[in-house]
Enzyme design. Structure first.
Site, PDB file in Angstrom:
ATOM      1  N   HIS A 162       0.830  -1.202   0.000  1.00  0.00           N
ATOM      2  CA  HIS A 162       0.000   0.000   0.000  1.00  0.00           C
ATOM      3  C   HIS A 162       0.868   1.258   0.000  1.00  0.00           C
ATOM      4  O   HIS A 162       2.079   1.186   0.210  1.00  0.00           O
ATOM      5  CB  HIS A 162      -0.929   0.030   1.221  1.00  0.00           C
ATOM      6  CG  HIS A 162      -2.111  -0.875   1.095  1.00  0.00           C
ATOM      7  ND1 HIS A 162      -2.055  -2.219   1.406  1.00  0.00           N
ATOM      8  CD2 HIS A 162      -3.387  -0.644   0.690  1.00  0.00           C
ATOM      9  CE1 HIS A 162      -3.242  -2.764   1.194  1.00  0.00           C
ATOM     10  NE2 HIS A 162      -4.062  -1.829   0.765  1.00  0.00           N
ATOM     11  N   LYS A 166      -0.617   4.817   4.559  1.00  0.00           N
ATOM     12  CA  LYS A 166      -1.475   3.869   5.279  1.00  0.00           C
ATOM     13  C   LYS A 166      -0.950   3.675   6.692  1.00  0.00           C
ATOM     14  O   LYS A 166       0.245   3.477   6.901  1.00  0.00           O
ATOM     15  CB  LYS A 166      -1.551   2.527   4.543  1.00  0.00           C
ATOM     16  CG  LYS A 166      -2.577   1.579   5.147  1.00  0.00           C
ATOM     17  CD  LYS A 166      -2.894   0.432   4.213  1.00  0.00           C
ATOM     18  CE  LYS A 166      -3.915  -0.530   4.819  1.00  0.00           C
ATOM     19  NZ  LYS A 166      -5.197   0.148   5.114  1.00  0.00           N
TER      20      LYS A 166
END
Length: 275
Positions: A162, A166
């Site tokens: 990600h 995040k």
């Protein structure tokens, strides 16, 4: 695109969006505005209190972003929430009091917080899923089938990637994958999950399910599950190129809720008819 002043707006589903000034919040607002059957009636956020919810699109919606939860939910049928666990729980507490349904894409809830959500679902209808993407939920069903067939003789590793912003790891989607695979293989994920390896780890425990988290750049979300056997391996991968897929899946969840559902806790398998 639904105009809030048009006659069609009277029959459109009225949607409020939490985290309205964030990346996902803006994607959701854009998707609602482009929809033929939904209309934006509320926008929640502390950071941009008072700004017009669609100002970033160069369009005045007449819906101000507000930090007042009750005011943001006042005219809504459904709230879409991709924020943080504490914020989502605060929003749900009022949703359950005001009769507002909810679509929750927030991840990182503790077991105790999940119990709170289940209690709210006794008073209003909720769809909660770690990933709202239609493609990802089809992937989860494929993983369930694979895990049932490869319950013995195959090592399982889950790799998720990600963007740098995040804040939780592993991702909620990766954990959902692990839970589903563990259940299909007759294991308890809490007992078999391995989240870190370093140094002299010894041989791999055949019953373990490994997790690896990668963070960098602007990667929206990649998830791969490796089933590694002796002489062969299977990799099942889902890659999200845009948050649009989460927004469109969320609108499908909104439509599912407004089809006569008043209470209950549902997931995307329910929404897509995969259960």
């Amino acid at each position: 695109m639904t105009d809030t002043s048009s006659p069609a707006a009277a029959s459109a589903c009225r949607v409020a969006v939490a985290g309205a000034s964030g990346r996902m919040g803006r994607m959701l607002i854009e998707a609602v505005r482009a929809s033929d059957d939904c209309v934006l009636t509320g926008a929640l956020d502390i950071a941009a209190d008072g700004l017009d919810a669609t100002a970033f699109l160069g369009h005045a919606s007449g819906v101000p972003i507000t930090a007042d939860i009750a005011a943001g939910l006042e005219n809504a049928d459904v709230l879409i929430d991709f924020t943080r666990p504490a914020g989502t729980l605060a929003h749900l507490a009022l949703c359950s009091q005001m009769g507002v349904k909810a679509v929750i894409g927030t991840t990182g809830f503790t077991d105790a917080q999940k119990v709170e959500i289940a209690a709210c679902a006794k008073r209003t209808a909720i769809v909660m899923a770690p990933n709202m993407s239609v493609g990802m939920n089809v992937t989860l069903r494929l993983l369930q089938l694979a895990a049932q067939a490869m319950a013995t003789g195959y090592d399982v590793e889950i790799i998720e990637t990600h963007h740098r912003y995040k804040v939780d790891a592993p991702s909620g989607t990766a954990l959902a994958m692990g839970e589903l695979i563990a259940q299909a293989m007759g294991r308890n994920l809490r007992e078999c999950a391995v989240h870190a390896r370093a140094g002299a780890t010894g041989e791999r425990d055949a019953s373990s399910i490994g997790f690896a988290s990668i963070r960098g750049g602007d990667i929206v979300g990649d998830h791969t599950v490796l089933f590694a056997g002796m002489g062969e391996r299977i990799e099942i991968t889902h890659r999200a190129a845009s948050r649009t897929t989460y927004a469109q899946g969320s609108l499908r969840a909104v439509r599912f809720l407004v089809e006569g559902r008043t209470t209950g806790l549902f997931d995307m398998f329910d929404v897509l008819g995969l259960n």
